[in-house]
Scaffold this active site. Sequence first.
Site, mmCIF file in Angstrom:
data_model
loop_
_atom_site.group_PDB
_atom_site.id
_atom_site.type_symbol
_atom_site.label_atom_id
_atom_site.label_comp_id
_atom_site.label_asym_id
_atom_site.label_seq_id
_atom_site.Cartn_x
_atom_site.Cartn_y
_atom_site.Cartn_z
ATOM 1 N N HIS A 1 -28.477 81.972 -5.920
ATOM 2 C CA HIS A 1 -28.764 80.936 -4.927
ATOM 3 C C HIS A 1 -28.119 79.651 -5.402
ATOM 4 C CE1 HIS A 1 -31.103 79.027 -1.655
ATOM 5 N NE2 HIS A 1 -31.039 77.969 -2.459
ATOM 6 N N CYS A 2 -27.192 79.133 -4.604
ATOM 7 C CA CYS A 2 -26.416 77.962 -5.004
ATOM 8 C C CYS A 2 -27.041 76.715 -4.375
ATOM 9 C CB CYS A 2 -24.961 78.094 -4.552
ATOM 10 S SG CYS A 2 -23.922 76.698 -5.045
ATOM 11 N N PRO A 3 -27.566 75.798 -5.183
ATOM 12 C CA PRO A 3 -28.155 74.584 -4.599
ATOM 13 C C PRO A 3 -27.120 73.639 -4.020
ATOM 14 C CG PRO A 3 -28.147 74.457 -7.005
ATOM 15 C CD PRO A 3 -27.676 75.836 -6.648
#
Length: 433
Positions: free
Chosen positions: A176-178
Amino acid sequence: MAKRVYEVWKGSNKFILGGRLIFGPDAKSLLVTLLLIIAPVVIFCVFVAWHLRHEFSSYNAGYAILVVAIVFTIYVLVLLFLTSARDPGIIPRNAHPPEEEFRYDPSVSIDVGGRQVAANAGGRQTPSLQFPRTKEVIVNGIPVRVKYCDTCMLYRPPRCSHCSICNNCVERFDHHCPWVGQCIGQCNYRYFFLFVSSATLLCIYVFSLSALYIKILMDDYHGTVWKAMKESPASVILMAYCFISLWFVGGLTGFHLYLIGTNQTTYENFRYRADNRINVYNRGCLNNFFEVFCTELKPSRNNFRAFVEEELQRPPPLPTAREIESDELGGDPRSKVEDDLDIGEDLLKISQRRNIEEIDEDIRSRGSNGPPHNTSEVDSALGSDHRAPTIRSDARHSSWGRRSGSWEIAPEVIGNTNVTEGRGHVTSKDVVQ
């Protein structure tokens, strides 16, 4: 009015334009990413590229520098949008667990009154419903264990994982890429890699032309690098910014080139790196790159704009261990409680009658040998004997609430009956004496 899928979506995603675009719950971080991309490019175009157009005016190359910077930035933003605003590969969750996976386990123990008792104790079979937590599937001839997701109520396919931020199971979950505010999975990994690698190239482009402008200033003013830096402080700021950014986006690009070449995901690399597992998905370096960049992307499994269909009538649920044992004993559990109470009252009445008969016989046998006794004392004795069972009848117990489902007379009932009977003998003897 029927609702659409995105309106009743159980994940943490955010939807805009009527469910046409899907973002992660941290989509606000996109604003920071946009600022980090657009602001340096604007500074570059105003303070560097606009001045360079005079240096290459003979071949109109100066304008080309400005156009390339703008077009390439738009290309990077489009890749960012395709990464962040599309379904990453979410697997639709089930409304109910897969009932075909339930099985009976007659050897399981059940909790009865705080004690662990075997389910088949007493010669009666009371199977318990069990649900397998893992399954094995074959991938390229090698068995791979897949886990059951309690949230989505499904067995995750190979390389699938549940994202705790988006609260969804994502196929070929990478991370999950912020910075993009979205999960990276099977459907958007290609765009994510192109975005990161393109941002790396944009940093190199801006850094190189900013350094070139510093060199031109040094030649024009016949000065040192410090004088040139004073003439164009924006070029110095851009060079420092791009140098720092290259450590992040450049390092990330190199890392994902390694992952693509070995057909791994970020999640698999960090979790299983120390296990020395065989990578069953590795098909060779060229085939791995072909799989990521040249195969057709699978369409989304979710139609977020579709209307929610009414749930079909489900078959009756499988009986639990408690219901099975209750059926074997016959009758309703509540009726069995009533039977317990009736039996307790009968026992108390029998005990009461036996006490009265014994007192009468004792009085008659002593009456022929001794003086007459006061009738009121006898009545008080009999009255006390009548009251004792009545008081004890309030202390009746049953086995209501036991998990095993067996309805037996509590041992306290029989014990209280014996105590009452004994008290009746003592009272009658005291009166006669």
